[in-house]
Design an enzyme around this catalytic site. Structure first.
Site, PDB file in Angstrom:
ATOM      1  N   SER A 128     -26.000 -11.964  -4.235  1.00  0.00           N
ATOM      2  CA  SER A 128     -26.412 -11.015  -5.193  1.00  0.00           C
ATOM      3  C   SER A 128     -26.063 -11.631  -6.327  1.00  0.00           C
ATOM      4  CB  SER A 128     -25.408  -9.494  -5.069  1.00  0.00           C
ATOM      5  OG  SER A 128     -23.950 -10.020  -5.144  1.00  0.00           O
ATOM      6  N   SER A 134     -22.957 -13.370   1.731  1.00  0.00           N
ATOM      7  CA  SER A 134     -22.118 -12.587   0.752  1.00  0.00           C
ATOM      8  C   SER A 134     -22.599 -11.271   0.754  1.00  0.00           C
ATOM      9  CB  SER A 134     -22.422 -13.384  -0.777  1.00  0.00           C
ATOM     10  OG  SER A 134     -21.446 -12.982  -1.752  1.00  0.00           O
ATOM     11  N   PHE A 135     -23.114 -10.678  -0.403  1.00  0.00           N
ATOM     12  CA  PHE A 135     -23.654  -9.485  -0.549  1.00  0.00           C
ATOM     13  C   PHE A 135     -24.436  -9.065   0.720  1.00  0.00           C
ATOM     14  CE2 PHE A 135     -27.913  -7.517  -1.545  1.00  0.00           C
ATOM     15  CZ  PHE A 135     -27.278  -6.395  -1.959  1.00  0.00           C
ATOM     16  N   ASP A 176     -14.057 -21.556  -1.336  1.00  0.00           N
ATOM     17  CA  ASP A 176     -14.905 -20.655  -1.899  1.00  0.00           C
ATOM     18  C   ASP A 176     -14.145 -19.494  -3.261  1.00  0.00           C
ATOM     19  OD1 ASP A 176     -16.560 -18.015  -2.583  1.00  0.00           O
ATOM     20  OD2 ASP A 176     -17.298 -18.236  -0.510  1.00  0.00           O
ATOM     21  N   HIS A 227     -18.949 -21.475  -2.361  1.00  0.00           N
ATOM     22  CA  HIS A 227     -19.688 -20.383  -1.757  1.00  0.00           C
ATOM     23  C   HIS A 227     -21.240 -20.806  -1.324  1.00  0.00           C
ATOM     24  CE1 HIS A 227     -20.098 -15.945  -1.395  1.00  0.00           C
ATOM     25  NE2 HIS A 227     -21.039 -15.925  -2.336  1.00  0.00           N
TER      26      HIS A 227
END
Length: 279
Positions: A40, A109-110, A230, A258
């Site tokens: 995101s 992630s998202f 991260d 990340h």
């Protein structure tokens, strides 16, 4: 090329109608179907997120990578609710539109939060899960994630975020910052982005979380991948998922932020390929 000609950006791929939403996606390879769901960050798209690993994964899989509603070159319908349920519904509609009954899912992630939601609410559509730097559980929002979701467009701000994403700062080039900034200020993009995770942004983390009792019910074989360094999604989130998801294992990359799929692209592609291909 004449002054009136334009080139098609590489982020633009194929297009399919998903319940009235024109959805941009990339597809490559042949084999078992594999759905890639991006993160995101501002200016993100499926292509930007997955381009380092898509060719390698396409050697073994039929890879499909859509732009989730609100990102990239997928339509942004007025009034679309930026919620876990709505995003999951769009992904399921996307699979239906392509005639894909059951897929393995790689969520970044998202995108990991969306993958977990798919596994919980439509378990029959999911084969295996790969969750990379995944959201999907509640945690105190990091300073890094708060900065990502609070992005105000400028090349300098984008450059700061790229430095945040990568452990290896040499990957966060000025050229990449200019490209991602340009993507983030396309018509309608920043308006959608700002509407997704407004302050207080801890609520955004919590809205992406699937209740722990539901996570404990996941029976899909699951690979968790995280960068030790991260600063956006804490390693603790993957450690918690390791405890909650019964058939799970965790791979941690040192000297990695990340951007696992970018900083360790070859190793990440091999890891995913071996995991999905194992009996």
């Amino acid at each position: 090329m004449s002054a009136t000609e334009t080139t098609t950006p590489p982020e633009v791929g194929l297009r399919v109608d998903v319940d009235g939403i024109g959805t941009n996606y990339h597809r490559a390879g042949d084999g078992p179907p594999l759905l890639l769901v991006h993160g995101s960050g501002p200016g993100v798209s499926a292509f930007a997120n997955w381009r380092p690993v898509l060719p390698a994964l396409a050697e073994r899989f039929d890879v499909v990578a859509p732009d989730v509603v609100g990102f990239g070159y997928t339509d942004r319908p007025d009034g679309f609710p930026f919620t876990l349920d709505a995003w999951r519904g769009h992904l399921l509609g996307f699979l239906d539109a392509l005639g894909l009954e059951r897929v393995s899912v790689v969520g970044n992630s998202f995108g990991g939060a969306l993958a977990l939601s798919l596994a919980v609410h439509a378990p029959e559509r999911v084969e295996r899960l790969v969750l990379m730097g995944s959201a999907g559980v509640s945690f105190p929002i990091t300073e890094g994630l708060d900065r990502v979701w609070g992005y105000e467009p400028s090349v300098a701000a984008m450059r700061d975020l790229l430095d945040l994403f990568a452990f290896d700062r040499s990957l966060a080039t000025d050229e990449l910052a200019r490209m991602r900034h340009a993507a983030s200020v396309r018509p309608g993009v920043q308006e959608s982005f700002a509407a997704m995770f407004p302050a207080p942004r801890q609520e955004g983390v919590d809205r992406l979380a699937t209740p722990e009792e539901q996570l404990r019910g996941i029976r899909h074989r699951t690979l968790l991948v995280h960068g030790r360094d991260d600063r956006v999604i804490p390693l603790e989130s993957s450690l918690r998922l390791l405890r909650l998801v019964d058939d799970s294992r965790l791979h941690v990359f040192g000297r990695c932020g990340h951007w696992t799929q970018i900083e360790h692209a070859d190793a990440f592609a091999r890891l995913v390929t071996d995991f999905l291909g194992a009996p």
